[in-house]
Design a protein around this motif. Structure first.
Motif, PDB file in Angstrom:
ATOM      1  N   ARG A  79      -3.203  -9.593 -10.036  1.00  0.00           N
ATOM      2  CA  ARG A  79      -3.311  -9.046  -9.930  1.00  0.00           C
ATOM      3  C   ARG A  79      -3.832  -8.454  -8.916  1.00  0.00           C
ATOM      4  O   ARG A  79      -4.245  -7.040  -8.537  1.00  0.00           O
ATOM      5  CB  ARG A  79      -4.299  -8.360 -11.782  1.00  0.00           C
ATOM      6  N   HIS A  80      -4.640  -9.505  -7.765  1.00  0.00           N
ATOM      7  CA  HIS A  80      -5.359  -9.222  -6.498  1.00  0.00           C
ATOM      8  C   HIS A  80      -4.504  -9.785  -5.606  1.00  0.00           C
ATOM      9  O   HIS A  80      -5.351 -10.466  -5.246  1.00  0.00           O
ATOM     10  CB  HIS A  80      -6.334 -10.224  -6.910  1.00  0.00           C
ATOM     11  N   GLY A  85      -5.829  -9.099  -2.115  1.00  0.00           N
ATOM     12  CA  GLY A  85      -7.249  -8.120  -2.703  1.00  0.00           C
ATOM     13  C   GLY A  85      -7.389  -6.856  -3.872  1.00  0.00           C
ATOM     14  O   GLY A  85      -7.951  -7.337  -4.628  1.00  0.00           O
ATOM     15  N   LEU A  86      -6.027  -6.464  -3.736  1.00  0.00           N
ATOM     16  CA  LEU A  86      -5.993  -5.765  -5.031  1.00  0.00           C
ATOM     17  C   LEU A  86      -4.638  -5.605  -5.348  1.00  0.00           C
ATOM     18  O   LEU A  86      -4.980  -3.891  -5.751  1.00  0.00           O
ATOM     19  CB  LEU A  86      -7.073  -4.002  -3.927  1.00  0.00           C
ATOM     20  N   TYR A  87      -3.396  -6.280  -5.167  1.00  0.00           N
ATOM     21  CA  TYR A  87      -2.491  -5.927  -5.495  1.00  0.00           C
ATOM     22  C   TYR A  87      -1.667  -6.300  -6.439  1.00  0.00           C
ATOM     23  O   TYR A  87      -1.927  -7.950  -6.421  1.00  0.00           O
ATOM     24  CB  TYR A  87      -1.280  -5.044  -4.722  1.00  0.00           C
ATOM     25  N   GLU A 139       0.780  -1.444   0.059  1.00  0.00           N
ATOM     26  CA  GLU A 139      -0.342  -0.372   0.046  1.00  0.00           C
ATOM     27  C   GLU A 139       1.325   1.174  -0.321  1.00  0.00           C
ATOM     28  O   GLU A 139       1.432   1.604   0.725  1.00  0.00           O
ATOM     29  CB  GLU A 139      -0.869  -0.434   0.844  1.00  0.00           C
TER      30      GLU A 139
END
Length: 370
Positions: free
Chosen positions: A238-239, A242-244, A97
């Motif tokens: 790509r997830h 969850g989102l990285y 993040e």
């Protein structure tokens, strides 16, 4: 008769024309614009030097800070040991993040199954700069900054220098070079094999890196002389969490390149992919699907809708009144039926209060009988 008024105005010169005034105004504007540009240029370089110093020297990226360091977490290859490679032979680059002070990717040791093999060995940091960003690798074992990467200025296309903080080993240059025009042609045509980069070690061309721009994002490193594949990297997920994004970097044991070279160049592609996705999402959000929008109703249509709503409300009210009346009638009939049934039952059943007296009289009659 001669006139006493002077032929030229006082001051000995002619009045400035509109053209002269425009030239003077243009010179003044250019002067102030040049001054502002010079101030911004100097300020940008001052900020850049400071940010570069923060990312490198202030973080311990120096020969004195790494004297005698054994570089834990480094892999082993035919070219050298942990102090040569610094990073694992097979690793995962996991996006983190973004923080206010910069973005980062964790370096996680992996295996032949491309899974997580151990805790993160280190982190690649990207430090912002107004002219170029600075990338540094910090290990987890002792929080030592061991490798840095920065952009080379005044070069055609993308060009970066990758070097060790201790000053040992080769200085690696990752650049487009003479492939600049060919790379742009491939990009315009949309060829599967996109960008091609050259890798120099101390000014000697030793390998090339080929990017795959369609399907799975990837980099393949080939030796310049033999064409043998030395290393590769691919966008694995790509997830991640969850989102990285999650990249797999794999170095061959016979590779002549240090392991940190493939990891650093993959980092550039990883950030490029993130920036490209952000740009694509921004462009997509600006394109509103107008064909799905419902046009506003006209005045006549609004009146028709109001009349329909009033008619529907009236019918609903009448139906409710009829239902209430029917419910009341049904309740009245049911009550009467219930009252009649109760009376009949009371007539058929004997009075239980008389039963004890009758039993008592029968008992007295039995006692009197001889």
């Amino acid at each position: 008769m001669s006139s006493s008024s002077p032929l030229l105005p006082e001051g000995g010169g002619a009045e400035p024309t509109t053209k002269d005034q425009l030239k003077k105004g243009l010179r003044v504007c250019l002067f102030y614009l040049g001054t502002v540009f010079l101030v911004v240029f100097i300020l940008a370089w001052c900020i850049q030097v400071f940010m570069y110093w923060v990312a490198t020297n202030a973080s311990g990226c120096s020969a004195s800070a790494l004297e005698g360091y054994d570089y834990p977490g480094g892999g082993v290859s035919e070219a050298g040991g942990a102090s040569f490679n610094i990073l694992p032979g097979i690793s995962l680059l996991a996006e983190r993040e973004p923080m206010w002070y910069g973005a980062a990717f964790d370096v996680i040791p992996s295996n032949e199954a491309s899974t997580v093999a151990a805790a993160p060995a280190g982190t690649w940091w990207r430090t912002w700069g107004p002219i170029f960003a600075t990338y540094t690798y910090e290990d987890v074992a002792n929080s030592r900054t061991t490798v840095y990467m920065r952009r080379n200025l005044l070069r055609m296309g993308s060009s970066h220098t990758i070097a060790r903080c201790d000053g040992q080993g080769p200085k690696v240059t990752f650049t487009e070079g003479s492939n600049f025009l060919a790379n742009r042609v491939r990009k315009v045509i949309g060829m599967n094999q996109g960008m091609t980069f050259k890798i120099f070690m101390d000014d000697k061309l030793v390998a090339v890196a080929e990017e795959t721009s369609h399907g799975f994002e990837s980099l393949t490193f080939r030796e310049e002389d033999s064409g043998r594949s030395e290393s590769s990297s691919v966008l694995k997920e790509r997830h991640f969490h969850g989102l990285y994004d999650l990249w797999l970097v794999k170095n061959d044991e016979k590779s002549i390149l240090p392991n940190y070279v493939a990891s650093a160049t993959t980092l550039l592609l990883a950030f490029h992919t993130i920036n490209h996705d952000a740009t694509s999402k921004g462009a997509a959000s600006n394109e509103s699907p107008n064909f799905l929008e419902k046009p506003p109703p006209t005045l006549a249509a609004e009146q028709v809708l109001d009349e329909q709503q009033e008619s529907s409300s009236s019918v609903t009210g009448q139906a409710t009144a009829v239902a209430q009346a029917a419910e009341q009638a049904f309740a009245s009939v049911a009550q009467k039926v219930a009252d009649g049934a109760s009376a009949e039952i009371r007539e058929e059943l004997p009075d239980r209060r008389q039963q004890p007296e009758e039993k008592k009289a029968d008992q007295e009659a039995v006692d009197v009988a001889p």
